[in-house]
Design a protein around this motif. Structure first.
Motif, PDB file in Angstrom:
ATOM      1  N   LEU A 149      62.273  12.404  45.440  1.00 22.52           N
ATOM      2  CA  LEU A 149      61.657  12.868  46.845  1.00 22.52           C
ATOM      3  C   LEU A 149      60.787  14.117  46.465  1.00 22.52           C
ATOM      4  CD1 LEU A 149      64.773  13.111  49.055  1.00 22.52           C
ATOM      5  CD2 LEU A 149      62.846  11.206  49.106  1.00 22.52           C
ATOM      6  N   VAL A 150      59.665  14.029  47.166  1.00 14.91           N
ATOM      7  CA  VAL A 150      58.575  15.404  46.839  1.00 14.91           C
ATOM      8  C   VAL A 150      58.239  15.779  48.368  1.00 14.91           C
ATOM      9  CG1 VAL A 150      57.819  14.687  44.602  1.00 14.91           C
ATOM     10  CG2 VAL A 150      56.713  13.973  46.610  1.00 14.91           C
ATOM     11  N   ASN A 151      57.867  17.060  48.369  1.00 12.68           N
ATOM     12  CA  ASN A 151      57.540  17.597  49.770  1.00 12.68           C
ATOM     13  C   ASN A 151      55.664  17.766  49.689  1.00 12.68           C
ATOM     14  OD1 ASN A 151      56.939  20.427  48.935  1.00 12.68           O
ATOM     15  ND2 ASN A 151      59.065  20.215  48.329  1.00 12.68           N
ATOM     16  N   VAL A 152      55.299  17.778  50.715  1.00 14.52           N
ATOM     17  CA  VAL A 152      53.994  18.148  50.842  1.00 14.52           C
ATOM     18  C   VAL A 152      53.392  19.355  50.079  1.00 14.52           C
ATOM     19  CG1 VAL A 152      51.790  18.445  52.231  1.00 14.52           C
ATOM     20  CG2 VAL A 152      53.505  16.834  52.838  1.00 14.52           C
ATOM     21  N   GLY A 153      54.317  20.426  50.050  1.00 13.76           N
ATOM     22  CA  GLY A 153      53.936  21.688  49.363  1.00 13.76           C
ATOM     23  C   GLY A 153      53.637  21.375  47.966  1.00 13.76           C
ATOM     24  N   VAL A 154      54.592  20.634  47.229  1.00  9.34           N
ATOM     25  CA  VAL A 154      54.801  20.253  45.746  1.00  9.34           C
ATOM     26  C   VAL A 154      53.431  19.519  45.649  1.00  9.34           C
ATOM     27  CG1 VAL A 154      55.744  18.875  43.859  1.00  9.34           C
ATOM     28  CG2 VAL A 154      57.190  20.454  45.501  1.00  9.34           C
ATOM     29  N   LEU A 155      52.906  18.532  46.330  1.00 10.02           N
ATOM     30  CA  LEU A 155      51.796  17.712  46.037  1.00 10.02           C
ATOM     31  C   LEU A 155      50.784  18.493  46.150  1.00 10.02           C
ATOM     32  CD1 LEU A 155      52.539  14.732  48.237  1.00 10.02           C
ATOM     33  CD2 LEU A 155      53.015  14.773  45.699  1.00 10.02           C
ATOM     34  N   ARG A 156      50.341  19.626  47.062  1.00  9.21           N
ATOM     35  CA  ARG A 156      49.543  20.427  47.175  1.00  9.21           C
ATOM     36  C   ARG A 156      49.207  21.164  45.879  1.00  9.21           C
ATOM     37  NH1 ARG A 156      50.692  21.859  53.292  1.00  9.21           N
ATOM     38  NH2 ARG A 156      49.338  20.214  54.395  1.00  9.21           N
ATOM     39  N   LYS A 157      50.452  21.553  45.307  1.00  9.99           N
ATOM     40  CA  LYS A 157      50.303  22.448  44.107  1.00  9.99           C
ATOM     41  C   LYS A 157      49.750  21.574  43.064  1.00  9.99           C
ATOM     42  CE  LYS A 157      53.803  26.158  44.911  1.00  9.99           C
ATOM     43  NZ  LYS A 157      55.042  26.749  44.209  1.00  9.99           N
ATOM     44  N   ALA A 159      47.784  18.946  43.206  1.00 11.56           N
ATOM     45  CA  ALA A 159      46.621  18.982  43.426  1.00 11.56           C
ATOM     46  C   ALA A 159      45.524  19.749  42.892  1.00 11.56           C
ATOM     47  CB  ALA A 159      46.174  18.564  44.882  1.00 11.56           C
ATOM     48  N   SER A 160      46.226  21.138  42.538  1.00 13.90           N
ATOM     49  CA  SER A 160      45.470  22.199  42.091  1.00 13.90           C
ATOM     50  C   SER A 160      45.458  22.123  40.736  1.00 13.90           C
ATOM     51  CB  SER A 160      45.821  23.569  42.492  1.00 13.90           C
ATOM     52  OG  SER A 160      47.280  23.833  42.145  1.00 13.90           O
ATOM     53  N   SER A 161      44.778  22.945  39.880  1.00 10.69           N
ATOM     54  CA  SER A 161      44.827  22.958  38.429  1.00 10.69           C
ATOM     55  C   SER A 161      46.126  23.275  37.973  1.00 10.69           C
ATOM     56  CB  SER A 161      43.963  24.071  37.883  1.00 10.69           C
ATOM     57  OG  SER A 161      43.846  24.182  36.504  1.00 10.69           O
ATOM     58  N   MET A 162      46.760  22.457  37.144  1.00  6.92           N
ATOM     59  CA  MET A 162      48.083  22.717  36.542  1.00  6.92           C
ATOM     60  C   MET A 162      47.916  22.715  35.203  1.00  6.92           C
ATOM     61  SD  MET A 162      50.302  22.320  39.163  1.00  6.92           S
ATOM     62  CE  MET A 162      51.844  21.988  38.203  1.00  6.92           C
ATOM     63  N   PRO A 163      48.725  23.591  34.544  1.00  9.51           N
ATOM     64  CA  PRO A 163      48.941  23.944  33.102  1.00  9.51           C
ATOM     65  C   PRO A 163      49.600  22.696  32.598  1.00  9.51           C
ATOM     66  CG  PRO A 163      50.503  25.182  34.117  1.00  9.51           C
ATOM     67  CD  PRO A 163      49.586  24.596  35.450  1.00  9.51           C
ATOM     68  N   LYS A 164      49.486  22.428  31.254  1.00  9.70           N
ATOM     69  CA  LYS A 164      49.884  21.372  30.566  1.00  9.70           C
ATOM     70  C   LYS A 164      51.479  21.262  30.568  1.00  9.70           C
ATOM     71  CE  LYS A 164      49.517  18.733  26.260  1.00  9.70           C
ATOM     72  NZ  LYS A 164      49.224  18.552  25.050  1.00  9.70           N
ATOM     73  N   GLU A 165      52.532  22.622  30.541  1.00  8.66           N
ATOM     74  CA  GLU A 165      53.468  22.732  30.521  1.00  8.66           C
ATOM     75  C   GLU A 165      53.881  23.513  31.806  1.00  8.66           C
ATOM     76  OE1 GLU A 165      56.512  23.323  27.031  1.00  8.66           O
ATOM     77  OE2 GLU A 165      55.799  25.013  27.526  1.00  8.66           O
ATOM     78  N   VAL A 166      55.125  22.957  32.562  1.00  8.96           N
ATOM     79  CA  VAL A 166      55.498  23.540  33.876  1.00  8.96           C
ATOM     80  C   VAL A 166      56.940  23.447  33.928  1.00  8.96           C
ATOM     81  CG1 VAL A 166      53.376  22.898  35.066  1.00  8.96           C
ATOM     82  CG2 VAL A 166      55.266  21.231  34.805  1.00  8.96           C
ATOM     83  N   ILE A 178      61.897  20.223  44.174  1.00  9.53           N
ATOM     84  CA  ILE A 178      61.680  21.480  45.332  1.00  9.53           C
ATOM     85  C   ILE A 178      60.337  22.185  44.936  1.00  9.53           C
ATOM     86  CG2 ILE A 178      62.669  23.414  46.148  1.00  9.53           C
ATOM     87  CD1 ILE A 178      65.553  22.542  45.756  1.00  9.53           C
ATOM     88  N   ASP A 179      59.989  22.281  43.837  1.00  9.04           N
ATOM     89  CA  ASP A 179      58.960  22.940  43.512  1.00  9.04           C
ATOM     90  C   ASP A 179      58.443  22.810  41.989  1.00  9.04           C
ATOM     91  OD1 ASP A 179      56.751  25.062  43.843  1.00  9.04           O
ATOM     92  OD2 ASP A 179      58.216  26.785  43.563  1.00  9.04           O
ATOM     93  N   VAL A 180      57.253  23.141  41.773  1.00  6.62           N
ATOM     94  CA  VAL A 180      56.513  22.938  40.553  1.00  6.62           C
ATOM     95  C   VAL A 180      55.815  24.338  40.276  1.00  6.62           C
ATOM     96  CG1 VAL A 180      54.935  21.806  38.902  1.00  6.62           C
ATOM     97  CG2 VAL A 180      56.371  20.267  40.731  1.00  6.62           C
ATOM     98  N   ARG A 181      56.121  25.123  39.289  1.00  6.02           N
ATOM     99  CA  ARG A 181      55.447  26.283  39.055  1.00  6.02           C
ATOM    100  C   ARG A 181      55.530  26.536  37.557  1.00  6.02           C
ATOM    101  NH1 ARG A 181      60.918  28.741  41.643  1.00  6.02           N
ATOM    102  NH2 ARG A 181      62.352  28.858  39.733  1.00  6.02           N
ATOM    103  N   PRO A 182      54.760  27.647  37.352  1.00  4.33           N
ATOM    104  CA  PRO A 182      54.448  28.199  35.932  1.00  4.33           C
ATOM    105  C   PRO A 182      55.718  28.259  35.255  1.00  4.33           C
ATOM    106  CG  PRO A 182      52.858  29.241  37.602  1.00  4.33           C
ATOM    107  CD  PRO A 182      53.995  28.586  38.445  1.00  4.33           C
ATOM    108  N   VAL A 183      55.578  28.319  34.066  1.00  4.61           N
ATOM    109  CA  VAL A 183      56.688  28.503  33.348  1.00  4.61           C
ATOM    110  C   VAL A 183      57.272  30.062  33.316  1.00  4.61           C
ATOM    111  CG1 VAL A 183      57.578  28.749  30.665  1.00  4.61           C
ATOM    112  CG2 VAL A 183      56.271  26.593  31.584  1.00  4.61           C
TER     113      VAL A 183
END
Length: 618
Positions: A149-157, A159-166, A178-183
């Motif tokens: 399951l994913v929420n819209v907030g995760v999808l919006r993140k 959609a932005s520039s994501m580093p190779k490692e998260v 719940i979240d995807v964020r910098p290491v």
């Protein structure tokens, strides 16, 4: 319109009030706890303030009865009775939020298997060989967990520039990102014990299981009544919204202060466990309390719940889940249930007694794995309620007493040092036990005239604990005959529960292998004093274990090991709940339990005339 200024230590709280408002109503508006345990109805006499400047309405009969002319002349007033009579009034608040509270408690070691974890992921980049892979799949495929399951907030993140490692924050139980964020950001959980009197909060690092912050504050719902019955009554008349908002507003303010102190952001808190009795559970969720107002008690929900933090307004990561463990039934909630659970009831051979002592006292007894439980309406006496000089365990409270000579002043200790202003629960139990040992109070609970030079009174007697010259109130602190009766009723309610449950399991209270006394109050009592007055069974003191706030400990355990959440449900389903009021011999056992120690009613047939006369305070 006028201004009321409340001073508490170095703090000042200002509030504009309408004409005719009481100081108590002003305190509720300002968010200041002034000590009321009856919801401002004039019953308890605990909302004492001292006038610094300004004019107030004339003292009422209620104030004269609770305070007396001497204290009124010194500027003391009851906030629920006094009303501003000048444009600006300044009063000193005599209670503080500095509670002598056992925030921590016994906590067993458990394997670290939290429901939420931050998983380091090296993204599987989309190439010409994988033309149909999405950005979401670039993090979920390495996770190997199928389609989460994913929420819209995760999808919006994403959609932005994501580093190779998260770091991907995953709730394993529901398989949700719940979240995807910098290491490198933190991964924390909070455990919250919503008690009727206080709220304890713990910040747990989910990466290593350590508790890095623990503190407590007064439950602001005190403004609507000290006990659950008063709060149910308020909710039935006004709705549950005020109770819920008072709690959430204070809790979120507390959490913001905690985040600043620790140096983390709210979105780093990605899991929560909240425990409490049935009323606190429902009030936290904003559920109707009507079903809890009368027997047969009907909860809106008893099953464990997992709700989004955003849906309950809790100030952590909005997509995090808040886990509320199951309720047992009646007034037994998840707080005492987790306490009995982590202390091993139901998992060991032998006989064990678990007590969570408070305004409502939860009692669990297990014998070779068979578990039975009930809730006893012990009342607020052990928290200072209905006792003239009773108070909570705050600065100025006498918390221990020793009488070496019946005619000399007792020795005592005071929370925070300085002059005493009253007696908290542990001090009251000590005092009653000492009076019994010295023969100043007999086993029926009567103060004995002539037993001590410190017993005074022409009609109803009272024992002088602190002389006026030594008191912080500038009047003598006493224990009256009526106060003794209130303590007897409280301890009799608990003892009745123990005796009835023991009988149902076919054991004697004297056969208990270990007695676990939980709660902040329990950690400060002297077991020998509690045994002397009959609050605890007459077992060797070595069998009594003071385990502190096991509600908070249990919540932390469920944070650290998600598998125990399901095991707790299985434990709940095995516990037999007993409604004491439906037991045929309840009144008979209760009457006998008023004696100190237990089982001595037959020794005093002439003195102990009737329950009716005794409870009147004769």
């Amino acid at each position: 319109m006028g201004e009321v200024v409340f001073r508490r230590g170095s703090e000042e709280f200002r509030v504009v009030v309408d004409e005719g408002s009481s100081l108590y109503e002003a305190s509720v508006k300002a968010g200041i706890y002034v000590g009321s345990i009856c919801g401002g109805r004039g019953f308890c006499g605990k909302c004492r303030v001292r006038v610094v400047s300004g004019e107030l309405s004339s003292p009422t009969e209620v104030e004269l009865r609770h305070l007396g002319a001497e204290l009124l002349n010194e500027g003391y007033r009851l906030a629920c009775q006094a009303r501003p009579a000048s444009p600006r009034v300044v009063v000193e608040v005599l209670t503080t939020e500095l509670m002598k509270a056992a925030v921590m408690g016994y906590e067993p070691e458990v394997p670290l298997e939290p429901a939420v974890a931050a998983v380091r992921v090296r993204r599987a980049l989309v190439t010409l060989d994988t033309p149909h892979r999405s950005t979401l799949e670039s993090i979920t495929v390495p996770l190997g967990r199928g389609a989460p399951l994913v929420n819209v907030g995760v999808l919006r993140k994403l959609a932005s520039s994501m580093p190779k490692e998260v770091d991907v924050v995953v709730h394993r139980g529901v398989n949700e990102v719940i979240d995807v964020r910098p290491v490198g950001r933190g991964c924390y959980g909070i455990a919250i014990d919503v008690g009727t009197t206080k709220v304890a909060v713990y910040l747990v690092d989910l990466r290593d299981g350590s508790t890095i912050y623990a503190d407590a504050f007064e439950n602001p719902q005190d403004s609507y009544g000290a006990d659950v019955i008063s709060r149910i009554a308020y909710a039935m008349e006004h709705g549950v919204r005020d109770l819920r908002l008072a709690l959430l507003s204070r809790l979120n303010s507390f959490l913001n202060g905690m985040y600043r102190a620790v140096g983390i952001g709210r979105e780093e808190v990605v899991d929560a466990v909240v425990v409490g009795n049935a009323v606190m559970h429902h009030a936290f969720l904003g559920l109707n309390l009507k079903g809890l107002g009368a027997s047969p008690y009907e909860e809106v929900v008893r099953a464990p719940l997992d709700v989004k933090a955003r849906d309950v307004g809790l100030g952590i990561h909005p997509e995090a889940y808040v886990h509320l463990p199951p309720l047992l039934g009646g007034f037994i909630g998840s707080d005492s249930l987790v306490g009995a659970f982590i202390n091993g009831l139901g998992r060991r051979e032998g006989t064990y007694l678990f007590l969570d002592i408070g305004t409502n006292t939860e009692v669990f007894i297990s014998r070779d794995g068979d578990v039975i439980a009930t809730s006893a309406a012990s009342g607020p006496a052990f928290e200072g309620g209905h006792i003239r000089f009773g108070m909570k365990a705050t600065e100025g409270a006498i918390d221990s007493v020793v009488i070496k000579d019946a005619d000399e002043p007792p020795e005592y200790t005071v929370i925070g040092g300085g002059r005493p202003r009253g007696l908290c629960g542990s001090g009251l139990i000590d005092l009653l036990a000492e009076l019994l040992r010295k023969g100043i109070v007999d086993p029926t609970g009567r103060l004995v005239a002539g037993s001590s030079r410190r017993v005074r009174g022409d009609g109803p007697l009272e024992y002088v604990v602190v002389d006026a010259g030594e008191s912080g109130l500038e009047v003598a602190i006493t224990l009256s005959q009526r106060d003794v009766r209130e303590l007897q009723k409280a301890k009799a309610a608990i003892q009745t529960a123990i005796r009835i449950l023991s009988r149902k399991l076919g054991v004697s209270p004297l056969e208990v292998d270990e007695v676990y006394v939980a709660g902040s109050f329990g950690l400060y009592i002297r077991p020998e004093s509690a045994i002397t007055i009959g609050l605890l069974p007459e077992v060797p003191v070595s069998r009594v274990k003071l385990v502190g706030n096991t509600a908070g400990s249990g919540a932390r355990v469920l944070l650290k090991n998600a598998g125990l959440r399901e095991e707790l449900v299985r434990f709940r389903d095995r516990v037999r709940y007993v409604e004491l009021a439906l037991e045929r011999d309840f009144q008979e056992v209760y009457v006998d339990s008023i004696y100190m120690p237990s089982g001595c009613a037959d020794l005093y047939p002439n003195t102990f005339r009737s329950i009716k006369g005794l409870l009147k305070g004769d």
